[in-house]
Each structure stands twice: as C-alpha cells, then as structure tokens.
Design an enzyme around this catalytic site. Structure first.
Site, PDB file in Angstrom:
ATOM      1  N   LEU A  47       2.069   4.606  12.420  1.00 37.12           N
ATOM      2  CA  LEU A  47       1.558   4.713  11.048  1.00 37.12           C
ATOM      3  C   LEU A  47       0.139   5.285  11.074  1.00 37.12           C
ATOM      4  O   LEU A  47      -0.814   4.631  10.682  1.00 37.12           O
ATOM      5  CB  LEU A  47       1.579   3.316  10.423  1.00 37.12           C
ATOM      6  CG  LEU A  47       2.043   3.177   8.972  1.00 37.12           C
ATOM      7  CD1 LEU A  47       3.363   3.899   8.725  1.00 37.12           C
ATOM      8  CD2 LEU A  47       2.174   1.710   8.603  1.00 37.12           C
ATOM      9  N   HIS A  48       0.003   6.526  11.557  1.00 40.36           N
ATOM     10  CA  HIS A  48      -1.327   7.153  11.616  1.00 40.36           C
ATOM     11  C   HIS A  48      -1.675   7.711  10.242  1.00 40.36           C
ATOM     12  O   HIS A  48      -0.992   7.436   9.253  1.00 40.36           O
ATOM     13  CB  HIS A  48      -1.354   8.214  12.725  1.00 40.36           C
ATOM     14  CG  HIS A  48      -0.451   9.378  12.484  1.00 40.36           C
ATOM     15  ND1 HIS A  48      -0.879  10.553  11.917  1.00 40.36           N
ATOM     16  CD2 HIS A  48       0.886   9.536  12.716  1.00 40.36           C
ATOM     17  CE1 HIS A  48       0.153  11.389  11.819  1.00 40.36           C
ATOM     18  NE2 HIS A  48       1.217  10.797  12.297  1.00 40.36           N
ATOM     19  N   ALA A  49      -2.731   8.502  10.192  1.00 37.46           N
ATOM     20  CA  ALA A  49      -3.303   8.892   8.897  1.00 37.46           C
ATOM     21  C   ALA A  49      -2.290   9.486   7.912  1.00 37.46           C
ATOM     22  O   ALA A  49      -2.194   9.044   6.765  1.00 37.46           O
ATOM     23  CB  ALA A  49      -4.450   9.876   9.127  1.00 37.46           C
TER      24      ALA A  49
END
Lengths: 256, 227
Positions: free
Chosen positions: A186-188
C-alpha cells in the site's frame, strides 16, 4: 485539471518545494500543485515576489478553468476562484509561513480565496492534494491538511490494543480480511486510490483500525505484499464500501 | 518641527548605513544563536530600499505630496521582497503597520508614538512573540514604553525618538542573559543565554537611525547626502 482547490507549497528550498509538489501532484493528477522555493537571490530563503506571482497565476488558472466549465460565470468577478474553490498554501519553516502571511496582509482581497494551512509540509501537502482531487471545497481541503498534524497520534491510538477492541465492538457494516497482493504494497499511489475511493463512498471505512480516507494513515501502515489487512466500515453503504475496498486491494492495483 | 516624509526617507537611508556598518556584528551574533544570516539579509534588504528611493527620487515630482506612510510602505514591501529570512516579513510587517497609521505629510510626537506602537504590534503579531522571549519584541516594547513616557511629558519629536532609541539599545543589551523561547535561538534552549539577540540589536540600530535623522534635520540640497 478539474479540482477547484489548488495547492501552493512554499519552502526555503527550491528543490524541496519542487519535490513536494511532484510527490503531491503524482497522487492527485487533477489538482494544480505549485512549488515555490528559495530566496530572492536564489539561495535558501523565501521570496515574497515569487509567492505573490505564483498565487496570482494559480488563481487565474482556477478562474479560467471554472469559466471553461461554465461553473464560474454566475456573475463572479474575473480572477475570482470558483465557488468553494481557492488555494491552500503550506509553508515549511518560519520565514516561509511569515512571508505567506505577509502576502495575505498586503493584498487583503486574497484572504477569501487563499488560506494558509498549519500542517507538516510533506504530509499536509499529500493529504490536501488527495482531498482536493476528489473535488472538495477550500475548507475541506484545509481541514485535511491540518488534520495531517495529528496523523502520528491517530495511528498510535488506532494500533493500540484497546482501540482495536473498541473498534470491533461498534456497529459495523461488515468486517473482512484481505491480503495485499502487489509487491510494493500500500505505497503512495495505491494509498491515494483507496483513500479517494473511500472519500467518494461516504461510509466510514477503517483498514487495520486507521481511517481509510486518510492517504497518510494508509501509507503509515507500511502494508507490504502478503500482509493481511482487516477492512471495516460503518454508516451508509458500509457493506458495499467494505466490498469495494477489499476488491481494490485484491486487484493488486494493476501492479500484479 | 514635525517629522515629514523627507525625515522618513533620511531615517531609512541612515538605517541602511547603520546596518552596513554593523553587518558583520549582526551576522556574528546570529551565528552564535541563529542561522548566521541576519547581517547579510538586513544589509541586502536595506540596500534594496535605498536603491528604490534613488530610483523614485529621479522620477518624483513635488516631494511635499508624499506622506510619511508612503515612505514606510515602500520600505515594507521592499524588505518583504528582498530580505529572504524571517526578518523580512517581521520588519516588513512592522513598517507596513507603521505606514497604516502615518498616512499624513507630517507627524507630531503622539503620532510618532503611534508609529512605534504599530510597528511593535506588527512584529509581535507576525512573530507571535511577547516580551521576555529574547526577540526583537523586547527592544520594540521598551522603545514604545519610553516613547510614550516622553510624549506624555511633553517631549518633542526628537525627545520621543531619543527615548525610544536609548531604551531599545538598553533592551537589546538586556537580552544577553535571557533564554530564548521564540525563534531559531529557542532551539538552543539554555545555551542561548550569554548572547545578545541579533534582532533586538538591529531594532536598536533602526531606532537609533530614526533619532539621528530627526536630529540632522532636512538636508541642504540632495537628500541622498543625508544618508
């Protein structure tokens, strides 16, 4: 460019301003994000002239966009931002903030369209950009930026054992677990996608106890591939919201 | 002798000279408890102010149309645009608020006090600082108190400015033992004690120049020679 609220990020450093604008802009492509950095001599510092010039340009762009959309021709004066629109400004340290305040004092007509957030520079910019991307008005975007200052405390509270017990005891529209599939987790970019979707849905959604409408809180989960996340929701359309978010995470955000 | 716009211009030109002379001292003070750019920043700002007045002098028609506030407003916007550090908006706001209460060709002793009060209010509100935090507010507050007392006692414009300048100078020295709780120096905590606050020192220079400009009276010919 459809968002009615734009961001101006004022830093002591031109590179920091540019980088923050790039980061926030990548997560909210519909939002006009402008970085303004450096002093009058190009070194570290703050330039009133540069701030004034960028505010004027951004306001003019918003007004043009509103006219093009047909939304701003309801007798609003030229150069005025569309209803509910305007500019949220973030500053990094002392003189950036003071200089923005001075610009607002020098031109009092700016006050109704330009507001200064009290927020951490990067976190506030990202949160404000994602909120603005959904079409939120000036007050909502400002509140989103300001709320980012409380993000760290909110995450600690959500992850404490008492809090997770309390959350599951509440009336929920369902609770499901889902496994993160894409390698980067769940990165940027995925966090921005999820938070924008949640903001659209209207239900109060949490992921592992944190507010899923907050891009910052989602990123701070540090959820990487293989991690199980608990998705819960309350309010109108809660069950549908849970299903939507679970589906998004299961899809791997187009990265698998 | 009431103070007029020409006095205000002499004031800022003398300030530029005083800052230029003290540039290294201010920078050294700021290097001890700040980021070491106060002298250079103020010097750049006031040099730009003088350049604006030189340009304006070339195209100005009848000088008696100018108000004191016109002069101070130009100082305000120039400092805000050119200083680059926190002292730009702080001094800029001081001059801007001072300009708002001096939109007249001449100011008398009570009006001089009002100008100083407005400047103090500008610095304090922009910097969100109060007395005793080891900032320029300490010098401005002392100056206002002394100026009020002098005006109440029936003092002339020169008396009021002398009182203000002397009080600011003393207050700047008085910041030496203080522990900073606002501004960059506050990051040092207890270690900020033992050093004079550079902003309080530059405030004393600004007000000393105001007094000197009033004492000097109008320049005989070229206003630039008064600088």
């Amino acid at each position: 460019m459809t968002a009615r609220v734009a961001l101006v990020l004022v830093s002591h450093s031109a590179e920091l301003a540019r980088g923050a604008a790039e980061l926030a802009g990548q997560m909210a492509p519909d939002v006009l994000v402008r970085g303004v950095g450096g002093g009058p001599d190009g070194g570290l510092g703050t330039s009133l002239d540069a701030i004034q010039k960028n505010l004027a340009e951004v306001l003019a762009t918003l007004a043009d966009a509103a006219r093009a959309d047909g939304a701003g021709d309801s007798g609003a004066p030229v150069g005025r931002a569309p209803d509910g629109g305007g500019v949220v400004v973030l500053g990094d340290l002392g003189s950036s903030v003071l200089t923005v305040e001075s610009a607002l004092e020098l031109d009092e007509s700016l006050a109704e369209r330009v507001v200064l957030a009290r927020a951490p520079f990067v976190e506030g910019a990202v949160a404000a950009a994602v909120t603005a991307h959904g079409g939120a008005d000036l007050d909502t975007v400002l509140a989103s930026a300001n709320a980012s200052a409380r993000m760290f405390a909110a995450i600690e509270a959500a992850q404490s054992p008492e809090a997770s017990g309390a959350a599951s005891a509440g009336e929920t529209g369902g609770s499901r677990t889902v496994t993160v599939r894409n390698p980067l987790g769940l990165h940027a970019r995925p966090a921005a996608l999820v938070s924008r979707k949640v903001a659209e849905l209207g239900a109060a959604v949490t992921i592992d106890g944190v507010d899923a409408s907050s891009v910052l809180q989602l990123m701070a989960l540090g959820a990487t591939q293989g991690r199980e996340l608990r998705v819960e929701a309350t309010g109108d359309g809660a069950a549908e919201a849970v299903a939507t978010v679970v589906a998004m995470i299961e899809s791997g955000f187009g990265e698998v | 002798m009431a103070l007029d716009a020409d006095w205000a211009e002499r004031w800022v030109r003398r300030t530029a000279d005083a800052i230029a002379d003290a540039k290294d001292e201010l920078t050294e003070l700021d290097r001890q408890i700040g980021d070491g750019d106060h002298g250079e920043n103020m010097h750049r700002g006031f040099r730009a102010v003088v350049a604006r007045f030189d340009d304006a002098a070339a195209e100005r028609g009848t000088p008696d149309e100018r108000t004191v506030g016109d002069v101070l407003k130009l100082v305000a916007t120039t400092l805000m645009s050119t200083v680059g550090g926190a002292s730009g908006p702080l001094y800029g706001t001081a001059y801007l608020r001072a300009a708002k209460v001096s939109g007249r060709p001449q100011i008398d002793p009570p009006a001089v006090v009002a100008v100083l009060e407005a400047a103090l209010e500008g610095v304090a509100s922009r910097g969100k600082a109060t007395v005793g935090e080891k900032t320029m507010v300490d010098a401005w507050q002392a100056a206002v108190d002394a100026a009020e007392a002098a005006a109440r006692g029936g003092g002339s414009e020169v008396d009021v400015l002398r009182a203000a300048a002397e009080a600011a100078d003393k207050a700047a020295t008085g910041t030496i033992p203080m522990v900073a709780t606002k501004g960059r120096a506050s990051y040092l905590g207890e270690r900020s004690a033992g050093h004079e606050d550079p902003g309080a020192r530059s405030t004393a220079l600004v007000l000393g120049a105001a007094m000197a400009a009033a004492l000097a009276g109008p320049a005989p010919a070229d206003p630039r020679s008064a600088a």
